[in-house]
Design a protein around this motif. Structure first.
Motif, PDB file in Angstrom:
ATOM      1  N   SER A  87      -4.560 -28.793 -10.451  1.00 32.67           N
ATOM      2  CA  SER A  87      -4.137 -28.933 -11.849  1.00 32.67           C
ATOM      3  C   SER A  87      -4.087 -27.534 -12.468  1.00 32.67           C
ATOM      4  O   SER A  87      -4.743 -26.601 -11.990  1.00 32.67           O
ATOM      5  N   PHE A  88      -3.308 -27.402 -13.522  1.00 32.90           N
ATOM      6  CA  PHE A  88      -3.157 -26.074 -14.112  1.00 32.90           C
ATOM      7  C   PHE A  88      -2.865 -26.167 -15.603  1.00 32.90           C
ATOM      8  O   PHE A  88      -2.419 -27.197 -16.104  1.00 32.90           O
ATOM      9  N   SER A  89      -3.122 -25.074 -16.299  1.00 35.61           N
ATOM     10  CA  SER A  89      -2.707 -24.875 -17.688  1.00 35.61           C
ATOM     11  C   SER A  89      -2.118 -23.481 -17.780  1.00 35.61           C
ATOM     12  O   SER A  89      -2.732 -22.507 -17.313  1.00 35.61           O
ATOM     13  N   ILE A  90      -0.923 -23.402 -18.349  1.00 37.45           N
ATOM     14  CA  ILE A  90      -0.234 -22.117 -18.518  1.00 37.45           C
ATOM     15  C   ILE A  90       0.056 -21.942 -20.006  1.00 37.45           C
ATOM     16  O   ILE A  90       0.696 -22.796 -20.622  1.00 37.45           O
ATOM     17  N   ALA A  91      -0.418 -20.837 -20.563  1.00 31.16           N
ATOM     18  CA  ALA A  91      -0.138 -20.526 -21.967  1.00 31.16           C
ATOM     19  C   ALA A  91       0.846 -19.358 -22.009  1.00 31.16           C
ATOM     20  O   ALA A  91       0.648 -18.343 -21.326  1.00 31.16           O
ATOM     21  N   ILE A  92       1.898 -19.528 -22.787  1.00 33.35           N
ATOM     22  CA  ILE A  92       2.892 -18.458 -22.989  1.00 33.35           C
ATOM     23  C   ILE A  92       2.954 -18.218 -24.493  1.00 33.35           C
ATOM     24  O   ILE A  92       3.436 -19.069 -25.243  1.00 33.35           O
ATOM     25  N   VAL A  93       2.430 -17.060 -24.913  1.00 36.15           N
ATOM     26  CA  VAL A  93       2.316 -16.768 -26.346  1.00 36.15           C
ATOM     27  C   VAL A  93       2.777 -15.343 -26.644  1.00 36.15           C
ATOM     28  O   VAL A  93       2.965 -14.539 -25.744  1.00 36.15           O
ATOM     29  N   ASN A  94       2.919 -15.054 -27.950  1.00 35.44           N
ATOM     30  CA  ASN A  94       3.243 -13.693 -28.387  1.00 35.44           C
ATOM     31  C   ASN A  94       1.989 -13.039 -28.964  1.00 35.44           C
ATOM     32  O   ASN A  94       0.881 -13.560 -28.814  1.00 35.44           O
ATOM     33  N   GLU A  95       2.162 -11.901 -29.657  1.00 36.08           N
ATOM     34  CA  GLU A  95       1.027 -11.169 -30.223  1.00 36.08           C
ATOM     35  C   GLU A  95       0.234 -12.005 -31.224  1.00 36.08           C
ATOM     36  O   GLU A  95      -0.972 -11.877 -31.328  1.00 36.08           O
ATOM     37  N   GLU A  96       0.924 -12.853 -31.984  1.00 36.84           N
ATOM     38  CA  GLU A  96       0.261 -13.670 -33.006  1.00 36.84           C
ATOM     39  C   GLU A  96      -0.270 -14.981 -32.434  1.00 36.84           C
ATOM     40  O   GLU A  96      -0.654 -15.869 -33.183  1.00 36.84           O
ATOM     41  N   LYS A  97      -0.241 -15.122 -31.122  1.00 36.37           N
ATOM     42  CA  LYS A  97      -0.667 -16.334 -30.407  1.00 36.37           C
ATOM     43  C   LYS A  97       0.201 -17.536 -30.780  1.00 36.37           C
ATOM     44  O   LYS A  97      -0.286 -18.665 -30.891  1.00 36.37           O
ATOM     45  N   ASP A  98       1.476 -17.299 -30.998  1.00 39.69           N
ATOM     46  CA  ASP A  98       2.441 -18.379 -31.202  1.00 39.69           C
ATOM     47  C   ASP A  98       3.172 -18.595 -29.885  1.00 39.69           C
ATOM     48  O   ASP A  98       3.549 -17.622 -29.221  1.00 39.69           O
ATOM     49  N   GLY A  99       3.398 -19.828 -29.504  1.00 41.20           N
ATOM     50  CA  GLY A  99       4.105 -20.121 -28.264  1.00 41.20           C
ATOM     51  C   GLY A  99       3.888 -21.549 -27.834  1.00 41.20           C
ATOM     52  O   GLY A  99       3.994 -22.480 -28.636  1.00 41.20           O
ATOM     53  N   ALA A 100       3.527 -21.711 -26.552  1.00 39.56           N
ATOM     54  CA  ALA A 100       3.321 -23.059 -26.010  1.00 39.56           C
ATOM     55  C   ALA A 100       2.325 -22.993 -24.868  1.00 39.56           C
ATOM     56  O   ALA A 100       2.146 -21.954 -24.233  1.00 39.56           O
ATOM     57  N   VAL A 101       1.688 -24.130 -24.641  1.00 37.80           N
ATOM     58  CA  VAL A 101       0.808 -24.265 -23.488  1.00 37.80           C
ATOM     59  C   VAL A 101       1.301 -25.469 -22.685  1.00 37.80           C
ATOM     60  O   VAL A 101       1.650 -26.508 -23.241  1.00 37.80           O
ATOM     61  N   PHE A 102       1.374 -25.282 -21.370  1.00 35.64           N
ATOM     62  CA  PHE A 102       1.842 -26.332 -20.451  1.00 35.64           C
ATOM     63  C   PHE A 102       0.686 -26.692 -19.525  1.00 35.64           C
ATOM     64  O   PHE A 102       0.048 -25.805 -18.953  1.00 35.64           O
ATOM     65  N   THR A 103       0.467 -27.976 -19.386  1.00 35.39           N
ATOM     66  CA  THR A 103      -0.625 -28.435 -18.533  1.00 35.39           C
ATOM     67  C   THR A 103      -0.072 -29.422 -17.514  1.00 35.39           C
ATOM     68  O   THR A 103       0.680 -30.337 -17.866  1.00 35.39           O
ATOM     69  N   TYR A 121       2.383 -31.743 -19.398  1.00 34.23           N
ATOM     70  CA  TYR A 121       2.380 -31.868 -20.847  1.00 34.23           C
ATOM     71  C   TYR A 121       2.637 -30.483 -21.460  1.00 34.23           C
ATOM     72  O   TYR A 121       2.177 -29.475 -20.933  1.00 34.23           O
ATOM     73  N   ALA A 122       3.329 -30.489 -22.575  1.00 36.23           N
ATOM     74  CA  ALA A 122       3.584 -29.237 -23.298  1.00 36.23           C
ATOM     75  C   ALA A 122       3.115 -29.410 -24.730  1.00 36.23           C
ATOM     76  O   ALA A 122       3.346 -30.455 -25.349  1.00 36.23           O
ATOM     77  N   LYS A 123       2.453 -28.362 -25.248  1.00 28.10           N
ATOM     78  CA  LYS A 123       1.968 -28.406 -26.627  1.00 28.10           C
ATOM     79  C   LYS A 123       2.368 -27.103 -27.319  1.00 28.10           C
ATOM     80  O   LYS A 123       2.159 -26.016 -26.760  1.00 28.10           O
ATOM     81  N   PRO A 124       2.938 -27.205 -28.529  1.00 32.99           N
ATOM     82  CA  PRO A 124       3.255 -25.979 -29.268  1.00 32.99           C
ATOM     83  C   PRO A 124       1.968 -25.325 -29.787  1.00 32.99           C
ATOM     84  O   PRO A 124       0.998 -26.010 -30.104  1.00 32.99           O
ATOM     85  N   ILE A 125       2.016 -23.988 -29.852  1.00 33.40           N
ATOM     86  CA  ILE A 125       0.848 -23.222 -30.302  1.00 33.40           C
ATOM     87  C   ILE A 125       1.266 -22.352 -31.484  1.00 33.40           C
ATOM     88  O   ILE A 125       2.292 -21.670 -31.430  1.00 33.40           O
ATOM     89  N   GLU A 126       0.447 -22.383 -32.546  1.00 34.00           N
ATOM     90  CA  GLU A 126       0.639 -21.481 -33.688  1.00 34.00           C
ATOM     91  C   GLU A 126      -0.704 -20.863 -34.025  1.00 34.00           C
ATOM     92  O   GLU A 126      -1.670 -21.576 -34.268  1.00 34.00           O
ATOM     93  N   LYS A 127      -0.755 -19.548 -34.003  1.00 37.31           N
ATOM     94  CA  LYS A 127      -1.995 -18.806 -34.300  1.00 37.31           C
ATOM     95  C   LYS A 127      -3.153 -19.242 -33.398  1.00 37.31           C
ATOM     96  O   LYS A 127      -4.299 -19.287 -33.812  1.00 37.31           O
ATOM     97  N   GLY A 128      -2.838 -19.588 -32.162  1.00 37.74           N
ATOM     98  CA  GLY A 128      -3.854 -19.965 -31.186  1.00 37.74           C
ATOM     99  C   GLY A 128      -4.306 -21.411 -31.270  1.00 37.74           C
ATOM    100  O   GLY A 128      -5.177 -21.819 -30.509  1.00 37.74           O
ATOM    101  N   GLU A 129      -3.724 -22.170 -32.176  1.00 35.98           N
ATOM    102  CA  GLU A 129      -4.108 -23.576 -32.334  1.00 35.98           C
ATOM    103  C   GLU A 129      -2.868 -24.455 -32.208  1.00 35.98           C
ATOM    104  O   GLU A 129      -1.747 -23.977 -32.318  1.00 35.98           O
TER     105      GLU A 129
END
Length: 160
Positions: free
Chosen positions: A108-124, A135-143
């Motif tokens: 199993s894995f989790s991959i986070a792809i974010v920018n400097e402000e921790k905006d992006g997505a995490v895929f699990t 599963y994919a979840k959007p990320i804003e400011k690390g949350e």
């Protein structure tokens, strides 16, 4: 024997002879300086194919203007890149883990792809014996608006 000073023609001849010798020496000195000046001129003119100094200066000025314009364009492009670079999602964090302790290995894995402000997505990807669910979840400011697993949080932290 007659003294050269007693005859005015002899005195004029001697003076003219001295004058000619002085002129030859002066011509040799001026010729040497001219040769040195010609070498410098040839070095400055180089392989421009131009013989007029004014043409060389005009050509150099035009080249300098082109270089300034190209430099300005590069500065503008650099400014665009510098403003857009922090927004690029280029930071990646990968965590592999065993989702089910009774089965196999860390598939199993989790991959986070974010920018400097921790905006992006995490895929699990949750791997089971029969399937892998992604599963994919959007990320804003690390949350995220969706609950994040400990592995997803760890992937986001690793993406810094």
């Amino acid at each position: 024997m007659e003294d050269w000073t007693s005859n005015p023609m002899n005195a004029v001849t001697v003076v003219l002879a001295l004058l000619v010798i002085i002129l030859f020496i002066w011509i040799a000195i001026v010729g040497g300086r001219l040769k040195k000046l010609r070498k410098q001129y040839t070095a400055v003119m180089g392989n421009t194919g131009l013989t007029n100094m004014e043409d060389v200066i005009v050509e150099l000025k035009e080249g300098l203007a082109e270089q300034k314009q190209a430099n300005q364009q590069l500065k503008e492009q650099l400014a665009v890149v510098q403003t857009s670079l922090p927004n690029q999602k280029g930071k990646v964090g990968v965590i592999r883990y065993n989702a089910f302790s009774e089965q196999g290995s860390d598939l199993s894995f989790s991959i986070a792809i974010v920018n400097e402000e921790k905006d992006g997505a995490v895929f699990t990807g949750i791997h089971s014996r029969d399937n892998t669910y992604v599963y994919a979840k959007p990320i804003e400011k690390g949350e995220s608006a969706y609950p994040l697993t400990p592995e997803e949080r760890k992937a986001i932290l690793e993406a810094k």
